[in-house]
Design a protein around this motif. Sequence first.
Motif, short mmCIF file in Angstrom:
data_model
loop_
_atom_site.label_atom_id
_atom_site.label_comp_id
_atom_site.label_asym_id
_atom_site.label_seq_id
_atom_site.Cartn_x
_atom_site.Cartn_y
_atom_site.Cartn_z
N LEU A 6 0.79 -1.27 -0.10
CA LEU A 6 -0.07 0.04 -0.15
C LEU A 6 0.80 1.23 -0.06
O LEU A 6 0.81 2.09 -0.87
CB LEU A 6 -0.83 -0.10 1.24
CG LEU A 6 -2.08 0.97 1.42
CD1 LEU A 6 -2.95 0.80 0.18
CD2 LEU A 6 -2.50 1.00 2.53
N ILE A 7 1.87 1.65 1.14
CA ILE A 7 2.40 2.60 1.15
C ILE A 7 3.36 2.32 2.23
O ILE A 7 3.08 1.59 3.24
CB ILE A 7 1.55 3.90 1.49
CG1 ILE A 7 2.33 5.00 1.52
CG2 ILE A 7 0.86 3.67 2.77
CD1 ILE A 7 1.40 6.45 1.49
N SER A 8 4.46 3.35 2.51
CA SER A 8 5.46 3.39 3.53
C SER A 8 5.39 4.89 3.80
O SER A 8 5.46 5.61 2.90
CB SER A 8 7.01 2.88 3.37
OG SER A 8 6.73 1.38 3.44
N LEU A 9 5.58 4.93 5.09
CA LEU A 9 5.38 6.60 5.46
C LEU A 9 6.46 6.50 6.85
O LEU A 9 6.33 5.60 7.43
CB LEU A 9 4.20 7.14 5.66
CG LEU A 9 3.11 6.15 6.40
CD1 LEU A 9 2.90 6.78 7.61
CD2 LEU A 9 1.83 6.42 5.50
N TYR A 10 6.82 7.76 7.08
CA TYR A 10 7.31 8.09 8.28
C TYR A 10 6.44 7.46 9.68
O TYR A 10 5.21 8.14 9.54
CB TYR A 10 8.03 9.35 8.56
CG TYR A 10 8.93 9.74 7.78
CD1 TYR A 10 10.33 9.11 8.00
CD2 TYR A 10 8.96 10.48 6.51
CE1 TYR A 10 11.31 9.43 6.94
CE2 TYR A 10 9.96 10.88 5.60
CZ TYR A 10 11.06 10.35 5.96
OH TYR A 10 12.02 10.51 5.10
N THR A 11 7.04 7.02 10.47
CA THR A 11 6.23 6.34 11.56
C THR A 11 5.48 7.56 12.38
O THR A 11 4.08 7.34 12.80
CB THR A 11 6.80 5.47 12.61
OG1 THR A 11 7.45 4.53 11.71
CG2 THR A 11 6.18 4.80 13.70
N GLU A 12 5.92 8.63 12.34
CA GLU A 12 5.53 9.61 13.20
C GLU A 12 4.23 10.30 12.49
O GLU A 12 3.21 10.79 13.14
CB GLU A 12 6.54 10.90 13.44
CG GLU A 12 6.82 11.50 12.29
CD GLU A 12 8.18 12.41 12.16
OE1 GLU A 12 8.19 13.35 11.39
OE2 GLU A 12 8.97 12.08 13.18
N LYS A 13 3.84 9.91 11.26
CA LYS A 13 2.97 10.57 10.50
C LYS A 13 1.70 9.33 10.26
O LYS A 13 0.93 9.60 9.47
CB LYS A 13 3.40 10.80 9.32
CG LYS A 13 4.25 12.04 9.44
CD LYS A 13 4.74 12.88 8.26
CE LYS A 13 5.68 13.94 8.55
NZ LYS A 13 5.59 14.85 7.42
N LEU A 14 2.38 8.04 10.90
CA LEU A 14 1.26 6.97 10.69
C LEU A 14 -0.40 7.40 10.98
O LEU A 14 -1.20 6.77 10.21
CB LEU A 14 1.68 5.89 11.62
CG LEU A 14 1.10 4.51 11.29
CD1 LEU A 14 1.18 3.83 9.82
CD2 LEU A 14 1.74 3.37 11.95
#
Length: 140
Positions: free
Chosen positions: A29-37
């Motif tokens: 699906l996607i990878s994103l910075y954990t702080e923006k989860l």
Amino acid sequence: MGKILGIDYGTVMTGLSITDEQKIFSFGLISLYTEKLFIFLDPFLCTENIEKIVIGCPRKWNNKKEINLEKKIIKFIHIFHTKFPNIDIERIDERFTSKMAFYSMIELGFKKKQRKEKKILHTISATIILQSYLKKQEIL
């Protein structure tokens, strides 16, 4: 019938995957910075019919849990469950998923520079975690 969301939780980057409606296949699906989860998950979970999330359980070679990361995952699960109490949460052993994802990238012909891209690695890892869960359910 809802879908399942797979999560490869990391201290910096988190990968997500999702199943089809029949829960046969997992897709990155996607990878994103954990702080923006939660910035991503809040609207996503309001529009998608997600009935369950599967989060990788980090373990060492000797089967002991990765304590530092596990504490962060437990905190995430607590916040998640508070926000979305109707979505079930399951855990699955995620040992070797990063290595499997890396070797998948080689087999798929990714260039060396692309293989260093952590976003791609975490998305593939999340897909492997979720597909492993689906396979395990098939056996049971």
